[in-house]
Design an enzyme around this catalytic site. Sequence first.
Site, PDB file in Angstrom:
ATOM      1  N   GLY A  33       0.843  -1.193   0.000  1.00  0.00           N
ATOM      2  CA  GLY A  33       0.000   0.000   0.000  1.00  0.00           C
ATOM      3  C   GLY A  33       0.874   1.237   0.000  1.00  0.00           C
ATOM      4  N   GLN A  70       2.934   9.953   1.097  1.00  0.00           N
ATOM      5  CA  GLN A  70       4.230   9.279   1.154  1.00  0.00           C
ATOM      6  C   GLN A  70       5.113   9.594  -0.046  1.00  0.00           C
ATOM      7  OE1 GLN A  70       2.350   5.283   2.275  1.00  0.00           O
ATOM      8  NE2 GLN A  70       4.309   5.217   3.369  1.00  0.00           N
ATOM      9  N   CYS A  95       6.333  -0.020   7.767  1.00  0.00           N
ATOM     10  CA  CYS A  95       5.891   1.108   6.952  1.00  0.00           C
ATOM     11  C   CYS A  95       7.036   1.558   6.068  1.00  0.00           C
ATOM     12  CB  CYS A  95       5.426   2.262   7.842  1.00  0.00           C
ATOM     13  SG  CYS A  95       4.863   3.717   6.935  1.00  0.00           S
ATOM     14  N   LEU A  96       6.728   1.836   4.822  1.00  0.00           N
ATOM     15  CA  LEU A  96       7.762   2.299   3.897  1.00  0.00           C
ATOM     16  C   LEU A  96       8.343   3.640   4.324  1.00  0.00           C
ATOM     17  CD1 LEU A  96       6.073   1.372   0.494  1.00  0.00           C
ATOM     18  CD2 LEU A  96       7.793   0.076   1.781  1.00  0.00           C
ATOM     19  N   HIS A 130      -4.106   1.002   7.809  1.00  0.00           N
ATOM     20  CA  HIS A 130      -2.771   1.609   7.765  1.00  0.00           C
ATOM     21  C   HIS A 130      -2.735   2.745   6.748  1.00  0.00           C
ATOM     22  CE1 HIS A 130       1.786   1.140   7.956  1.00  0.00           C
ATOM     23  NE2 HIS A 130       1.618   1.930   6.897  1.00  0.00           N
ATOM     24  N   GLU A 131      -3.238   2.504   5.541  1.00  0.00           N
ATOM     25  CA  GLU A 131      -3.161   3.533   4.494  1.00  0.00           C
ATOM     26  C   GLU A 131      -4.110   4.695   4.768  1.00  0.00           C
ATOM     27  OE1 GLU A 131      -0.702   3.475   2.617  1.00  0.00           O
ATOM     28  OE2 GLU A 131      -0.145   1.414   3.111  1.00  0.00           O
ATOM     29  N   HIS A 167      -2.615   7.030   7.265  1.00  0.00           N
ATOM     30  CA  HIS A 167      -1.648   7.955   6.665  1.00  0.00           C
ATOM     31  C   HIS A 167      -2.330   9.251   6.228  1.00  0.00           C
ATOM     32  CE1 HIS A 167       2.363   6.327   6.394  1.00  0.00           C
ATOM     33  NE2 HIS A 167       1.949   5.175   5.908  1.00  0.00           N
TER      34      HIS A 167
END
Length: 207
Positions: A61, A66, A119-120, A161-162, A165
């Site tokens: 995702g 991001q 997380c990226l 999670h997304e 963000h």
Amino acid sequence: MTLIDHVDALLETPGTPPVVAAGDPVLRRPAAPYEGQLGEERLARLVRLLRETMHAAPGVGLAAPQIGIPLRIAVIEDAAQVPEEVLAARGRVPQPFRVLVNPSYEPVGEDRAAFFEGCLSVPGWAAVVARHRTVRLRGQDERGRETDEEFSGWPARIVQHETDHLDGTLYLDLAETRSLSATHHLTERWSQPTPALAARELGFPLT
């Protein structure tokens, strides 16, 4: 630089952009609702860039903030290529590529599940997060069509999670801090289907 200028600069730069790391304010501010600011063609190109960046990372995702774009847009996709025991324990099933525009979620029932999450935007680390096992997601897709769908298991975790963000929330805000582990420890020590062993060894609850 205007929003359009920022998006165009990303689209015109060869390759995929770097994922914005924790510490950048764009990750800590609620993203603006998408209300057609980009137009159909530019939005389609941005969605392609998000997907390419997600694949290159790699991840399951990616939210627009991001890559520095403060709009309520995210993409998800999960091939779920993990061992069968992990699939079963985590409720992980393949998810086709989809675009989330102006998403919001609410829990369905009271059940929660705790698993390691990364997380990226926080590379090199993972921590256990207890999340709703099932959520109802509302929003639109990239064509403006309304969506209203329930997600359970790992797909519900990805959705939460997304969407978080887009509200300026990182998974670390919700994590059991004693579970925080460097990626190599996650691989070498805590790769079991559930974090039960990590909870015993590191001293944190799973509820």
